[in-house]
Design a protein around this motif. Structure first.
Motif, PDB file in Angstrom:
ATOM      1  N   LEU A 140      36.322  49.227  32.867  1.00 52.85           N
ATOM      2  CA  LEU A 140      36.392  47.738  32.556  1.00 52.85           C
ATOM      3  C   LEU A 140      37.370  48.113  31.150  1.00 52.85           C
ATOM      4  CD1 LEU A 140      33.668  45.883  33.868  1.00 52.85           C
ATOM      5  CD2 LEU A 140      35.860  45.830  34.647  1.00 52.85           C
ATOM      6  N   HIS A 141      36.887  48.590  30.288  1.00 56.99           N
ATOM      7  CA  HIS A 141      37.392  48.690  28.765  1.00 56.99           C
ATOM      8  C   HIS A 141      38.787  49.162  28.971  1.00 56.99           C
ATOM      9  CE1 HIS A 141      37.359  48.672  24.508  1.00 56.99           C
ATOM     10  NE2 HIS A 141      37.908  50.161  24.609  1.00 56.99           N
ATOM     11  N   GLN A 142      39.035  50.293  29.796  1.00 59.04           N
ATOM     12  CA  GLN A 142      40.497  50.698  29.714  1.00 59.04           C
ATOM     13  C   GLN A 142      41.385  49.816  30.411  1.00 59.04           C
ATOM     14  OE1 GLN A 142      39.668  54.429  32.130  1.00 59.04           O
ATOM     15  NE2 GLN A 142      39.014  55.411  30.303  1.00 59.04           N
ATOM     16  N   GLN A 143      40.878  48.958  31.503  1.00 61.46           N
ATOM     17  CA  GLN A 143      41.562  47.847  32.096  1.00 61.46           C
ATOM     18  C   GLN A 143      42.113  46.934  31.075  1.00 61.46           C
ATOM     19  OE1 GLN A 143      39.451  46.373  35.558  1.00 61.46           O
ATOM     20  NE2 GLN A 143      39.603  48.247  36.431  1.00 61.46           N
ATOM     21  N   LEU A 172      33.545  45.090  39.349  1.00 63.80           N
ATOM     22  CA  LEU A 172      34.427  46.290  39.934  1.00 63.80           C
ATOM     23  C   LEU A 172      34.544  45.882  41.435  1.00 63.80           C
ATOM     24  CD1 LEU A 172      33.692  49.487  38.074  1.00 63.80           C
ATOM     25  CD2 LEU A 172      35.770  48.098  38.109  1.00 63.80           C
ATOM     26  N   LYS A 173      33.665  45.531  42.207  1.00 59.31           N
ATOM     27  CA  LYS A 173      33.547  45.079  43.464  1.00 59.31           C
ATOM     28  C   LYS A 173      34.290  43.986  43.909  1.00 59.31           C
ATOM     29  CE  LYS A 173      29.118  47.848  44.247  1.00 59.31           C
ATOM     30  NZ  LYS A 173      27.749  47.746  44.722  1.00 59.31           N
ATOM     31  N   GLN A 178      39.263  37.160  44.127  1.00 57.22           N
ATOM     32  CA  GLN A 178      37.955  36.886  43.270  1.00 57.22           C
ATOM     33  C   GLN A 178      38.012  37.201  42.051  1.00 57.22           C
ATOM     34  OE1 GLN A 178      35.397  39.293  45.808  1.00 57.22           O
ATOM     35  NE2 GLN A 178      34.468  37.519  46.844  1.00 57.22           N
ATOM     36  N   ALA A 179      38.592  38.343  41.557  1.00 55.32           N
ATOM     37  CA  ALA A 179      38.813  38.985  40.333  1.00 55.32           C
ATOM     38  C   ALA A 179      39.590  37.710  39.403  1.00 55.32           C
ATOM     39  CB  ALA A 179      39.274  40.169  40.287  1.00 55.32           C
ATOM     40  N   ARG A 180      40.752  37.250  40.053  1.00 63.51           N
ATOM     41  CA  ARG A 180      41.827  36.400  39.742  1.00 63.51           C
ATOM     42  C   ARG A 180      41.139  35.043  39.330  1.00 63.51           C
ATOM     43  NH1 ARG A 180      44.444  32.237  41.216  1.00 63.51           N
ATOM     44  NH2 ARG A 180      43.965  32.356  43.306  1.00 63.51           N
ATOM     45  N   LYS A 181      40.342  34.560  40.385  1.00 59.71           N
ATOM     46  CA  LYS A 181      39.626  33.322  39.905  1.00 59.71           C
ATOM     47  C   LYS A 181      38.528  33.333  38.977  1.00 59.71           C
ATOM     48  CE  LYS A 181      39.924  31.454  44.435  1.00 59.71           C
ATOM     49  NZ  LYS A 181      39.274  30.933  45.737  1.00 59.71           N
TER      50      LYS A 181
END
Length: 198
Positions: A140-143, A172-173, A178-181
């Motif tokens: 997550l930190h790299q993203q 991450l799942k 869902q991540a965008r929201k």
């Protein structure tokens, strides 16, 4: 006398366009009407198939009560035992909110339940069992390194780090939608004030 005669005469303009008139008629594209009874019957069959997989759900009498009990605590569900009876008998279809509540409780896709489209079960996210929890946070930190402060993480008590790891694993799942929201919600809650944000 001629003046009076001319005043009483009326003239009408008449145009005959029968030979010039053409009507363009489109070719009829027939589309078969969807038989709602077929849709309801398919829904009932899929609902019963999913209910059969739930332990403790009765097979006959009382099945509608079991369905009602399964969804009644879901905030999207607005149903009664009479409504669940109508769904199971094919008399009616659930509203969108009820359909989503049923699908969530049965762990099936709402599109499959309603129309038979796609797979029955949601596709589970691919999780690498060999990846340790700490590396999930690193991913997550790299993203997006601005939003994670490693020094705060490392200084936190073990319970808090485990909670952060669990949250990171769940994030991450998420599907891209869902991540965008989630990102939109997080941006509203914690606006970014630049790289020196404390």
């Amino acid at each position: 006398m001629e003046i009076a005669l001319m005043a009483s005469r009326s003239y009408q303009l008449a145009v005959d366009i029968r030979d010039q008139l053409t009507i363009a008629q489109a070719v009829c594209n027939h589309q078969l009407m969807v038989d709602t009874q077929d849709i309801k019957a398919g829904f009932v069959a899929r609902l019963n198939k999913a209910l059969d997989a739930i332990p403790g759900v009765r097979a006959g009498r009382g099945r509608n009560v079991d369905l009602y009990e399964g969804i009644r605590n879901n905030p999207q569900a607005k149903a009664s035992t009479q409504a669940t009876h109508k769904w199971l008998s094919g008399e009616s279809m659930p509203s969108r909110g009820n359909m989503l509540a049923i699908a969530e409780w049965l762990n099936v896709r709402a599109e499959w339940l309603a129309y038979g489209e796609g797979d029955m079960r949601p596709t589970p996210p691919v999780a690498d069992e060999q990846t340790p929890r700490a590396s999930l946070l690193e991913q997550l930190h790299q993203q997006n390194p601005r939003h994670y402060q490693t020094d705060l993480y490392e200084a936190a008590p073990v319970e808090q780090r485990e909670a952060v790891d669990d949250m990171a694993e769940k994030m991450l799942k998420l599907s891209p939608e869902q991540a965008r929201k989630l990102k939109q919600a997080m941006d509203l809650l914690m606006p970014d004030n630049g790289p020196n944000k404390n």
